[in-house]
Write a protein that holds these residues in place. Structure first.
Motif, PDB file in Angstrom:
ATOM      1  N   ARG A  92       1.012  -1.013  -0.206  1.00  0.00           N
ATOM      2  CA  ARG A  92      -0.217   0.257  -0.236  1.00  0.00           C
ATOM      3  C   ARG A  92       0.576   1.412  -0.697  1.00  0.00           C
ATOM      4  N   ASP A  93       0.666   1.854  -0.900  1.00  0.00           N
ATOM      5  CA  ASP A  93       1.243   3.333  -1.264  1.00  0.00           C
ATOM      6  C   ASP A  93       2.664   3.287  -1.540  1.00  0.00           C
ATOM      7  N   MET A  94       2.978   2.569  -2.320  1.00  0.00           N
ATOM      8  CA  MET A  94       4.422   1.995  -2.991  1.00  0.00           C
ATOM      9  C   MET A  94       3.415   2.866  -4.167  1.00  0.00           C
ATOM     10  N   ALA A  95       4.825   3.604  -4.642  1.00  0.00           N
ATOM     11  CA  ALA A  95       4.613   4.704  -5.995  1.00  0.00           C
ATOM     12  C   ALA A  95       4.992   3.350  -6.904  1.00  0.00           C
ATOM     13  N   VAL A  96       4.051   2.998  -7.919  1.00  0.00           N
ATOM     14  CA  VAL A  96       4.003   2.325  -8.929  1.00  0.00           C
ATOM     15  C   VAL A  96       4.048   3.477 -10.576  1.00  0.00           C
ATOM     16  N   VAL A  97       4.444   2.151 -11.542  1.00  0.00           N
ATOM     17  CA  VAL A  97       4.642   3.050 -12.567  1.00  0.00           C
ATOM     18  C   VAL A  97       4.154   1.797 -13.505  1.00  0.00           C
ATOM     19  N   GLY A  98       3.005   2.452 -14.771  1.00  0.00           N
ATOM     20  CA  GLY A  98       2.646   1.214 -15.311  1.00  0.00           C
ATOM     21  C   GLY A  98       2.766   1.700 -16.449  1.00  0.00           C
ATOM     22  N   ASP A  99       2.351   1.322 -17.901  1.00  0.00           N
ATOM     23  CA  ASP A  99       3.049   1.312 -19.564  1.00  0.00           C
ATOM     24  C   ASP A  99       3.710   3.246 -19.610  1.00  0.00           C
ATOM     25  N   ASP A 100       2.615   4.376 -18.289  1.00  0.00           N
ATOM     26  CA  ASP A 100       3.581   5.199 -19.215  1.00  0.00           C
ATOM     27  C   ASP A 100       4.496   6.283 -18.112  1.00  0.00           C
ATOM     28  N   PRO A 101       6.044   5.394 -18.480  1.00  0.00           N
ATOM     29  CA  PRO A 101       7.475   5.609 -16.970  1.00  0.00           C
ATOM     30  C   PRO A 101       7.340   7.226 -16.743  1.00  0.00           C
TER      31      PRO A 101
END
Length: 284
Positions: A92-101
């Motif tokens: 929870r609350d970890m910074a994540v990045v998906g398809d758009d860096p």
């Protein structure tokens, strides 16, 4: 957790990792009655508490490993483990990045359908369903200071140290005739054992005369190592230089060390050095 019958009119439960009891009136007791201290159900709950602690620590370690190595993590996997409280607390609350860096968001939920709910840097809750996401190392986050300020506004806390993790950027100009950094060399410890104990206590591996940490950076595995002295050396020991090696064991030139490997190596060296003996008085 539900209350379990434990004989003699008592019931027991696991509350905040501790076995507690209540009597026939339903009032929770301040301490376990003597009659329950060796009860089989109490022992089973204690073993469960120990397992839960180990499980929670393993979840944190795994998430930390994903983050340090910036490994792509299947979204479906996050959705599957999200039901587990220990995994949920670690993620929870970890910074994540998906398809758009360039689109960073803080993970708030994962649905059974494999959809992630994140709060983006505009303060909006959005839904993402990429095949994989990364939990980027903070040195890779653009505008890290802005991300930290926004996290503070949201009151975000992380079980895994990510956005507030200490980072070091590799200098643009580096000595051409050396493969090591000595910024944190010379930290004195009573003996090699105390220095090695500090390294293992911080979560680093001790191998031979070195404290090491392994990082996967840009698809390449690099090991950072700090000299801590020969094993069984009983006299005063000082921290040595920091260097990096590839999977083939060959030294990596400082100019070729990746940003994550550099930052994590310097973080280890600084953490070891911080435990040094500091002299007091006029001759300090």
């Amino acid at each position: 957790m539900a209350w379990l019958a434990a004989g003699e009119g008592y019931e027991i439960a696991l509350v905040d990792g501790r076995v507690v009891a209540r009597g026939a009136t339903g009032r929770q007791l301040k301490a376990l009655p003597k009659a329950l201290r060796d009860h089989p159900e109490v022992d089973r709950l204690r073993q469960l508490a120990e397992w839960l602690d180990r499980h929670a620590a393993a979840c944190v370690a795994q998430v930390d490993g994903w983050m340090v190595s910036s490994l792509p993590v299947p979204t479906a996997l996050l959705a599957r483990v999200w039901r587990d409280e220990a995994w949920r607390e670690a993620l929870r609350d970890m910074a994540v990045v998906g398809d758009d860096p360039d689109e960073v968001g803080f993970l708030r939920d994962a649905t059974d359908a494999g959809e992630l709910k994140v709060v983006n840097l505009d303060g909006e809750t959005v839904r993402l369903s990429p095949r994989t996401v990364t939990l980027p190392h903070p040195v890779l986050l653009p505008d890290l200071d802005d991300v930290r300020d926004f996290a503070a506004e949201l009151g975000i806390t992380q079980r895994v140290e990510q956005i507030h993790r200490a980072t070091w950027e590799r200098p643009e100009v580096l000595p051409a005739n050396t493969n090591e950094v000595r910024d944190y060399a010379g930290g004195a410890f009573p003996n090699r054992f105390s220095l090695a104990a500090r390294a293992t206590g911080l979560g680093y591996r001790v191998s031979g005369g070195y404290a090491t940490t392994t990082v996967r950076d840009g698809g390449r595995t690099t090991e950072a190592s700090v000299w801590i002295g020969e094993p069984y050396y009983d006299d005063e020991q000082t921290t040595g230089g920091l260097s990096w090696h590839g999977e083939d064991g060959q030294a990596v030139r400082l100019t070729q060390v990746g940003p994550v490997a550099w930052s994590e190596g310097m973080r280890m060296a600084a953490a070891l050095y911080a435990g040094r003996t500091i002299e007091e008085g006029g001759n300090a």
